[in-house]
Design an enzyme around this catalytic site. Sequence first.
Site, PDB file in Angstrom:
ATOM      1  N   ASP A  91       0.763  -1.177   0.036  1.00  0.00           N
ATOM      2  CA  ASP A  91      -0.100  -0.041   0.015  1.00  0.00           C
ATOM      3  C   ASP A  91       0.929   1.070   0.055  1.00  0.00           C
ATOM      4  O   ASP A  91       1.670   1.503   0.978  1.00  0.00           O
ATOM      5  CB  ASP A  91      -0.825  -0.100   1.270  1.00  0.00           C
ATOM      6  CG  ASP A  91      -2.275   0.900   1.180  1.00  0.00           C
ATOM      7  OD1 ASP A  91      -1.917   1.972   0.533  1.00  0.00           O
ATOM      8  OD2 ASP A  91      -3.252   0.466   1.414  1.00  0.00           O
ATOM      9  N   SER A 141      -6.966   4.115  -1.391  1.00  0.00           N
ATOM     10  CA  SER A 141      -6.996   2.952  -1.639  1.00  0.00           C
ATOM     11  C   SER A 141      -8.225   2.155  -1.590  1.00  0.00           C
ATOM     12  O   SER A 141      -7.971   0.974  -2.051  1.00  0.00           O
ATOM     13  CB  SER A 141      -6.364   2.358  -0.145  1.00  0.00           C
ATOM     14  OG  SER A 141      -4.930   3.093   0.039  1.00  0.00           O
ATOM     15  N   HIS A 202      -9.908  -2.850   6.753  1.00  0.00           N
ATOM     16  CA  HIS A 202      -9.221  -1.550   6.012  1.00  0.00           C
ATOM     17  C   HIS A 202      -9.580  -1.551   4.662  1.00  0.00           C
ATOM     18  O   HIS A 202     -10.204  -2.724   4.138  1.00  0.00           O
ATOM     19  CB  HIS A 202      -8.001  -1.377   6.386  1.00  0.00           C
ATOM     20  CG  HIS A 202      -7.526  -0.130   6.371  1.00  0.00           C
ATOM     21  ND1 HIS A 202      -6.479   0.424   5.404  1.00  0.00           N
ATOM     22  CD2 HIS A 202      -7.705   0.966   7.373  1.00  0.00           C
ATOM     23  CE1 HIS A 202      -6.292   1.641   5.583  1.00  0.00           C
ATOM     24  NE2 HIS A 202      -6.888   2.033   6.690  1.00  0.00           N
ATOM     25  N   THR A 204      -7.820  -2.135   1.529  1.00  0.00           N
ATOM     26  CA  THR A 204      -7.384  -3.154   0.680  1.00  0.00           C
ATOM     27  C   THR A 204      -8.003  -4.390   0.759  1.00  0.00           C
ATOM     28  O   THR A 204      -8.902  -4.788  -0.077  1.00  0.00           O
ATOM     29  CB  THR A 204      -6.014  -3.224   0.841  1.00  0.00           C
ATOM     30  OG1 THR A 204      -5.215  -1.888   0.314  1.00  0.00           O
ATOM     31  CG2 THR A 204      -5.364  -4.283   0.097  1.00  0.00           C
ATOM     32  N   GLU A 362      -1.229  -7.925   2.244  1.00  0.00           N
ATOM     33  CA  GLU A 362      -1.049  -6.386   2.061  1.00  0.00           C
ATOM     34  C   GLU A 362       0.066  -5.957   3.074  1.00  0.00           C
ATOM     35  O   GLU A 362      -0.066  -6.183   4.151  1.00  0.00           O
ATOM     36  CB  GLU A 362      -2.206  -5.625   2.369  1.00  0.00           C
ATOM     37  CG  GLU A 362      -2.244  -4.135   1.995  1.00  0.00           C
ATOM     38  CD  GLU A 362      -3.321  -3.576   2.885  1.00  0.00           C
ATOM     39  OE1 GLU A 362      -3.236  -2.439   2.660  1.00  0.00           O
ATOM     40  OE2 GLU A 362      -4.136  -4.009   3.636  1.00  0.00           O
ATOM     41  N   ASP A 367       2.099   2.602   3.653  1.00  0.00           N
ATOM     42  CA  ASP A 367       1.006   3.822   3.488  1.00  0.00           C
ATOM     43  C   ASP A 367       1.102   4.649   4.491  1.00  0.00           C
ATOM     44  O   ASP A 367       1.265   5.963   4.430  1.00  0.00           O
ATOM     45  CB  ASP A 367      -0.204   3.438   2.801  1.00  0.00           C
ATOM     46  CG  ASP A 367      -1.169   4.387   2.681  1.00  0.00           C
ATOM     47  OD1 ASP A 367      -1.091   5.190   1.759  1.00  0.00           O
ATOM     48  OD2 ASP A 367      -2.074   4.713   3.558  1.00  0.00           O
ATOM     49  N   HIS A 371       2.228   8.639   5.110  1.00  0.00           N
ATOM     50  CA  HIS A 371       1.188   9.727   5.410  1.00  0.00           C
ATOM     51  C   HIS A 371       1.807  10.487   6.514  1.00  0.00           C
ATOM     52  O   HIS A 371       1.341  11.943   6.698  1.00  0.00           O
ATOM     53  CB  HIS A 371      -0.055   9.018   5.803  1.00  0.00           C
ATOM     54  CG  HIS A 371      -1.002   8.727   4.613  1.00  0.00           C
ATOM     55  ND1 HIS A 371      -1.490   9.814   3.785  1.00  0.00           N
ATOM     56  CD2 HIS A 371      -1.605   7.702   4.112  1.00  0.00           C
ATOM     57  CE1 HIS A 371      -2.098   9.101   2.694  1.00  0.00           C
ATOM     58  NE2 HIS A 371      -2.209   7.781   3.182  1.00  0.00           N
ATOM     59  N   HIS A 409      -1.067   2.768  -5.119  1.00  0.00           N
ATOM     60  CA  HIS A 409      -0.850   3.980  -5.595  1.00  0.00           C
ATOM     61  C   HIS A 409       0.542   4.496  -4.895  1.00  0.00           C
ATOM     62  O   HIS A 409       1.123   3.641  -4.267  1.00  0.00           O
ATOM     63  CB  HIS A 409      -1.991   5.172  -4.950  1.00  0.00           C
ATOM     64  CG  HIS A 409      -2.059   4.920  -3.417  1.00  0.00           C
ATOM     65  ND1 HIS A 409      -1.081   5.356  -2.726  1.00  0.00           N
ATOM     66  CD2 HIS A 409      -2.973   4.361  -2.780  1.00  0.00           C
ATOM     67  CE1 HIS A 409      -1.555   4.954  -1.304  1.00  0.00           C
ATOM     68  NE2 HIS A 409      -2.538   4.388  -1.271  1.00  0.00           N
ATOM     69  N   HIS A 484      -1.326  10.957  -1.147  1.00  0.00           N
ATOM     70  CA  HIS A 484      -0.802  10.110  -2.140  1.00  0.00           C
ATOM     71  C   HIS A 484      -0.268  10.687  -3.408  1.00  0.00           C
ATOM     72  O   HIS A 484      -0.345  11.876  -3.461  1.00  0.00           O
ATOM     73  CB  HIS A 484      -2.025   9.183  -2.586  1.00  0.00           C
ATOM     74  CG  HIS A 484      -2.725   8.215  -1.512  1.00  0.00           C
ATOM     75  ND1 HIS A 484      -3.884   7.881  -1.770  1.00  0.00           N
ATOM     76  CD2 HIS A 484      -2.275   8.061  -0.442  1.00  0.00           C
ATOM     77  CE1 HIS A 484      -4.142   6.955  -0.762  1.00  0.00           C
ATOM     78  NE2 HIS A 484      -3.030   7.390  -0.045  1.00  0.00           N
TER      79      HIS A 484
END
Length: 554
Positions: A91, A141, A202, A204, A362, A367, A371, A409, A484
């Site tokens: 992710d 996502s 979540h 994904t 995942e 990710d 962030h 992404h 992203h």
Amino acid sequence: MIRFQPVNRLLKKALNVMTGRSYASVNMKMMALLVICSCLLSVILAKPKFPEKEKDPQFWHAGAQASLKSALELQNLNQGMAKNLILFLGDGMGVPTVTAARILKGQLSGHSGEETQLEMDQFPFVSLAKTYNTNAQVADSAGTATAYLCGVKANEGTVGVSAAAVRSQCNTTQGNEVTSILKWAKDAGKSVGIVTTTRVNHATPSAAYAHSVDRDWYSDNEMPPEALESGCKDIARQLFENIPDIDVIMGGGRKYMYPKTVADIEYPTNPKHRGTRNDDRNLLEEWINKTKNDRGYYVWNKKQLLSLNPNNVKYLLGLFEPSDLTYDLERDKDSDPSLTQMVDVAIKILKKNPEGFYLLVEGGRIDHGHHEGKAKMALYEAVEMDRAIGRAGLMTSIHDTLTVVTADHSHMFNFGGYTPRGNPIFGLAPMISDVDQKPFTSILYGNGPGYKLVNGARENVSTIDHHDANYQAQAAVPLAMETHGGEDVAVFAKGPMAHLLHGVHEQNYIPHVMAYAACIGQNHDHCHTTSGTAGVQPVLASIITALAFGRMLC
């Protein structure tokens, strides 16, 4: 566009600051002195770390010729049927993250890092996927998960529904549901599994089983009353009801499974980890009661997980945290399993099925690290996912297992600054800015929480510990959370039909290739013809593929 000067010119500028009449400030002179010391130290530390053999042109010629030979041998394409399918989803793992993770992996082993190979680097086929959502240039996502799992591009913030569904509008759900490759595999008789470092509900993982117009409807507690009154279900509930016999589920998200009156088993005195459900349902107890007579096991810590005998397990539910799993850098290695350990157990359980399996893995907290502007957290997560990819490769065969590694992404993450070979990936660039005469780290973000001003100017990173795991790399634009990125992401593939992942494709192409390779979903005609290995029975196809592979090695 700001440009940076070579070290020697910047040293001269710093020296001018020290000696020039126009710079009377003691603070400015001290700053210049720090810059001089920093630059000189960078020069000293920047001695070439590459092996002597790299100075010989023959070294590079030989390496290129070996790669060329391998590329030519790939003309013997593996066109057999894929018994097993594995999708590794990093992710937020854009190409800059892949490159930086490669360097980190090498440096963790004592090398300069640039020449290191990630497990995914060794996959023979690589393509690019366009990640935009149907209503967003820069994707989220949820919409991307719907693309690479359900084969349909969708709106941002929605999972398992087509672009006709509108985010947060419950009445646009019905009739717009789309199913995933996990369900296609289950319907074909394969075992299926989900392993994630985030919550199992979540964005994904939820696209694999849920149909929700809002990715944030984790439990009924997060849903508006009108959505509940209209009959929409929360994602945690859908996990157990939509595809009730998912063989393996591992990740976080315990608190969404039980009522608000229930304390967490691991953190019983912490109120923020209590259950969230308003409907008084205990989904954990329901699952345990349903599967306990059918070799179902629920575990919530590493010891329980690793004490299982996979041969005795038919169904496994592992929820190791109330919410997301902890970052790998902060993981309690005594009580919390790594992603690699979870993947190991999952494959051991799933591979018992003679019809094969589908596994979604995942690395979700890559990710989250980005962030938060915490590059060190993100890159260590990526390296751990690469270990899991390697473990899966040892446990499966390239002859009958199609493995795909990709990202949903990218991020506003990058690294640069003319760093020398072997420069620590979390280190300083070997130069200072010719605008504010301050050093900067190689890793930077385009936006995010790392934007900081000290006395109205950019913070001097040489005065703080920029190697700390929680250090937030400097960002150009201030945001509470970094965003992203919108560029294409890489898709790595090996195994049967991996060559179909080539060139530049829409992201929703990925599950169609995987389904075609396994003869599940909507493409079956090629599975019943007599021409080529793709049309013969699976056992014969495996034999022919193995013989072809043997010729490659000779």
